[in-house]
Design a protein around this motif. Structure first.
Motif, mmCIF file in Angstrom:
data_model
loop_
_atom_site.group_PDB
_atom_site.id
_atom_site.type_symbol
_atom_site.label_atom_id
_atom_site.label_comp_id
_atom_site.label_asym_id
_atom_site.label_seq_id
_atom_site.Cartn_x
_atom_site.Cartn_y
_atom_site.Cartn_z
ATOM 1 N N ARG A 89 -12.410 10.973 5.735
ATOM 2 C CA ARG A 89 -10.976 10.656 5.827
ATOM 3 C C ARG A 89 -10.553 9.770 4.643
ATOM 4 O O ARG A 89 -9.502 9.980 4.023
ATOM 5 N N LYS A 147 0.406 10.101 -4.655
ATOM 6 C CA LYS A 147 1.576 9.223 -4.509
ATOM 7 C C LYS A 147 1.845 8.468 -5.809
ATOM 8 O O LYS A 147 2.995 8.263 -6.186
ATOM 9 N N ARG A 201 2.911 3.507 -1.318
ATOM 10 C CA ARG A 201 1.644 3.807 -0.635
ATOM 11 C C ARG A 201 1.783 3.608 0.875
ATOM 12 O O ARG A 201 1.333 4.435 1.658
ATOM 13 N N ASP A 232 3.329 3.934 4.331
ATOM 14 C CA ASP A 232 4.317 4.847 4.912
ATOM 15 C C ASP A 232 4.311 4.687 6.441
ATOM 16 O O ASP A 232 3.573 5.376 7.163
ATOM 17 N N GLU A 291 2.554 6.840 9.658
ATOM 18 C CA GLU A 291 1.612 6.168 10.556
ATOM 19 C C GLU A 291 2.059 6.323 12.007
ATOM 20 O O GLU A 291 1.255 6.617 12.899
ATOM 21 N N MET A 294 1.298 9.840 13.178
ATOM 22 C CA MET A 294 -0.130 10.053 13.466
ATOM 23 C C MET A 294 -0.517 9.376 14.776
ATOM 24 O O MET A 294 -1.226 9.961 15.601
ATOM 25 N N GLN A 342 -6.507 2.618 -1.392
ATOM 26 C CA GLN A 342 -5.543 3.142 -2.371
ATOM 27 C C GLN A 342 -5.132 2.037 -3.346
ATOM 28 O O GLN A 342 -4.998 2.268 -4.543
#
Ligand code: PRE
Length: 358
Positions: A27, A38, A45, A47, A51, A54, A86
């Motif tokens: 993942r 992005k 980064r 978001d 989130e 999900m 990230q």
């Protein structure tokens, strides 16, 4: 439960742990790719909408025994870790980052090396007021074996009615004194259009705290072949400071010295709060030399010596402090500059203290 049964269950848990580990890392790789995509698209980064989406999907499928709130907490941690990955990748990609270039950047100005592990000092008056004033300070600084001289020609002052500096005339005085005393001169430039002219007169371009995010000025300083001393903004985070340096380096000029000069906090005992921990953080995160301006951070003559010692003890590559022949009549910042006698004592005390090699 027999020991055999317990062992079997634990074996199964061990297997599942490894599966989870492999899934989490698979993942994470996808999240890194999303991060790169992005970055190229210039998209944020973090978001929260994604989130939330999900988490809703995950909770819909949750048959327990974990409560939804527990599941939400666990996954939120996974999202947070992905986001940090990230951000790490983003920092790695910066030209100023130590991950990009592990070796220290060493900047040489008229034979003085900054960032090579030695300790360097920049002294001089807040503002250039006259040839005689700058020459008097230069003689005192030179006499102690220092070669870096500062002086402000363009002064960004809080009040528009305060002395704004001698401008080009001030740069000419600095050049004359620099040539006569064989010293390198450092002066602040506040307008992008003045950068090209300034390179003929000064050895280091200073970008001041108030202009740390003046991106046009940063780009102009990045386009010339001259060292830049970049001061941290009044309320800038370390990340913003590093990104400001990136603006300069992205234009091709890698000769950057970072300068911590205190940040604005609620504390009123000092002019600004010297963020001493910024020094090792900047040294870890970037490959650039880091200096500390003890004058502007404290705004107090009595704190120049202890803060200079602290800066050098924590690993700064140099210290900057202001010296004026007669601070009481200085045209700017008269409460914080040292007179020549105080300067003498300052240097003597520094020389006799641990961590200082001058
Ligand atoms: C991810 C990470 C951070 C964002 O806040 C949202 C989601 C994630 O871990 O799933 C990935 C991502 O950046 C994204 O899908 O946009």
């Amino acid at each position: 439960m027999t020991n055999n049964k317990l062992d079997q269950l634990r074996d199964r848990v061990d297997e599942l742990n490894l599966q989870l580990l492999s899934l989490i890392n698979e993942r994470a790789q996808l999240v890194q790719e999303i991060g790169k995509a992005k970055e190229t698209q210039g998209v944020h980064r973090y978001d929260p909408v994604r989130e939330r989406h999900m988490l809703d999907l995950i909770k819909e499928e949750n048959n327990g025994p974990f409560e939804n709130s527990t599941i939400e907490h666990i996954f939120k941690q996974i999202f947070k870790a992905g986001l940090e990955l990230q951000e790490d990748d983003h920092r790695k990609a910066l030209l100023v980052s130590r991950k990009k270039k592990p070796d220290n950047t060493i900047i040489e100005v008229k034979g003085v090396k900054i960032g090579d592990g030695s300790q360097q000092f920049v002294f001089g008056p807040c503002s250039v007021e006259s040839y005689e004033q700058v020459a008097t300070v230069a003689a005192a600084v030179k006499e102690k074996g220092f070669k870096l001289l500062r002086g402000g020609a363009y002064k960004p002052r809080t009040s528009p009615y305060d002395f704004q500096g001698l401008g080009l005339e001030g740069l000419k005085i600095l050049k004359r004194v620099g040539d006569e005393y064989d010293m390198a001169v450092i002066s602040e430039i506040v307008h992008p259009n003045d950068i090209e002219t300034a390179v003929d007169y000064i050895d280091v371009i200073q970008i001041g705290a108030r202009n740390m995010q003046n991106f046009e000025l940063l780009k102009a300083a990045g386009a010339v072949n001259k060292p830049v001393l970049l001061k941290r903004g009044l309320s800038a985070t370390i990340e913003e400071f590093i990104n400001a340096a990136e603006y300069i380096m992205a234009q091709g000029n890698g000769q950057i010295i970072l300068c911590e000069r205190g940040i604005r906090t609620y504390e009123k005992a000092t002019r600004n709060t010297l963020d001493i921990s910024a020094v090792p953080i900047l040294k870890q995160e970037t490959h650039l030399p880091v200096m500390v301006d003890v004058t502007h951070s404290t705004g107090r003559r009595d704190l120049l010596l202890p803060t200079a010692k602290a800066a050098l003890a924590i690993g700064a590559d140099g210290v900057m402090a202001e010296v004026h022949p007669d601070p009481a009549v200085a045209l700017s910042d008269n409460a914080q500059q040292m007179d020549l006698k105080q300067f003498d004592e300052f240097v003597q005390s520094l020389r006799s203290s641990a961590f200082v090699q001058i």
